[in-house]
Design a protein around this motif. Sequence first.
Motif, mmCIF file in Angstrom:
data_model
loop_
_atom_site.group_PDB
_atom_site.id
_atom_site.type_symbol
_atom_site.label_atom_id
_atom_site.label_comp_id
_atom_site.label_asym_id
_atom_site.label_seq_id
_atom_site.Cartn_x
_atom_site.Cartn_y
_atom_site.Cartn_z
ATOM 1 N N ARG A 82 0.813 -1.129 0.034
ATOM 2 C CA ARG A 82 -0.012 0.154 0.026
ATOM 3 C C ARG A 82 0.850 1.227 -0.042
ATOM 4 N NH1 ARG A 82 -4.910 0.280 4.110
ATOM 5 N NH2 ARG A 82 -5.899 -0.636 2.188
ATOM 6 N N GLN A 134 2.030 1.827 -3.297
ATOM 7 C CA GLN A 134 0.963 2.272 -4.359
ATOM 8 C C GLN A 134 0.712 3.711 -4.255
ATOM 9 O OE1 GLN A 134 -2.371 -0.755 -3.263
ATOM 10 N NE2 GLN A 134 -2.674 -0.867 -5.424
ATOM 11 N N LYS A 136 -5.583 -4.923 -11.641
ATOM 12 C CA LYS A 136 -4.540 -3.861 -12.362
ATOM 13 C C LYS A 136 -4.720 -4.079 -14.022
ATOM 14 C CE LYS A 136 -1.919 -2.191 -9.045
ATOM 15 N NZ LYS A 136 -1.881 -0.993 -8.829
#
Length: 395
Positions: free
Chosen positions: A105, A108, A323
Amino acid sequence: MERRAKLNEIDIVRGLAILGVLMVHSTSFATVDMLHNRMFGVYNFLNIFSKIGTTSFILLSSFVLFYNYYPQPLTFQRFKKFYRNRLMYIIVPYLLFSTLYFVLRWYQNGYAWDLSQMWPSFWSKVSQGQAYTHLYFVFISIQLYLLFPIFLFLMKRYKWLAASAIVIGVGIQWAFFLLNREYWQVTNRGSWSPSYFGHYFLGAWLGIYFDRIKDWLIIAKEKITATKLAAWIALWGVWLAAGISYVTIFYNARMYQTRYHNALYDGLWDIYTMLTPLVLIQIAFLIGGKMNTSFWVGRLRHLGIVSFGVYLVHPLVLLVYRKFPVSGGSTLIHHAWYAGGFLLALLISWVVVTALSRLTGWSWLLFGSVPKQLEAAYADPRRDGKPAAKTTASA
């Protein structure tokens, strides 16, 4: 003292519960992206009606603990082993997967790789079960494991507490709901164990008195009476009514922005999710006799055994899968894409957990007791037609 009979059917209940978890997570994007599609009602139904996983696992965990430990004498050695196993098989996997998902995370979000920023954020999230969206369940489980010896001691010491467990659990849970709404405003309410005391104490009550009540709970043709049949119909009727009502209010809220009081959400959720494990137990015992002869029932049991690992791994599969969203094309392609997310999350995580559990000696670090449960389940002498010795339900 003789140990209670092993209940392999509990693995089937776990298998059904993890399917619910996967369905909720694989349809979460669809409830937003497909809002104006004519199939939105189906996605909303699958997403909300399947919200049975966390609560069912909490109830089952409590059921197994009290089923196994309540008849046994309380000793220091027994609880020393209990806490050692939970440290090894729950807290270690929780910390490892929290680290993995936190780092993903962080990457990201494009944050700087600065330990002075990462470390405080990491421990803040770990201490609240928020390192990733699904890890709150493991955090709740840790809390309940810490409380278990206290509850066990009190219920063994005061029999009226055990007999009144359901009422007490629901009462504490709703007191927490109301006090939190009016005064405390605790963030991430669902990450704290009092939110699930109704389920936990129902599981405790079932575990303590299962030998007495199983003839009333388990559907068996040879034991049907008019009173039992009426009770079973009432259980399924109330369960379906609560589940459909819960689905409906979410449909109206999402589609028409209809506003309902929080108590209605909590009330329908509580009724639906507390009755669901009872229905799943009935289903499990109805089909459980076929777990060694039916391919599908056998696979469902296997899925239940590895469900903890599947729970931890499957969001990673969905993260990668998302994705590569579909763009353009017919609506049918979009439906297939959502279905593909569910199937791949199920199959890949199932295969990975099973393979690592069977082929490595360190997989307990990731999946807790799953490797031992697999070994024990498939070394069951009943699979060779021999009578099994009495053991405990798998924890």
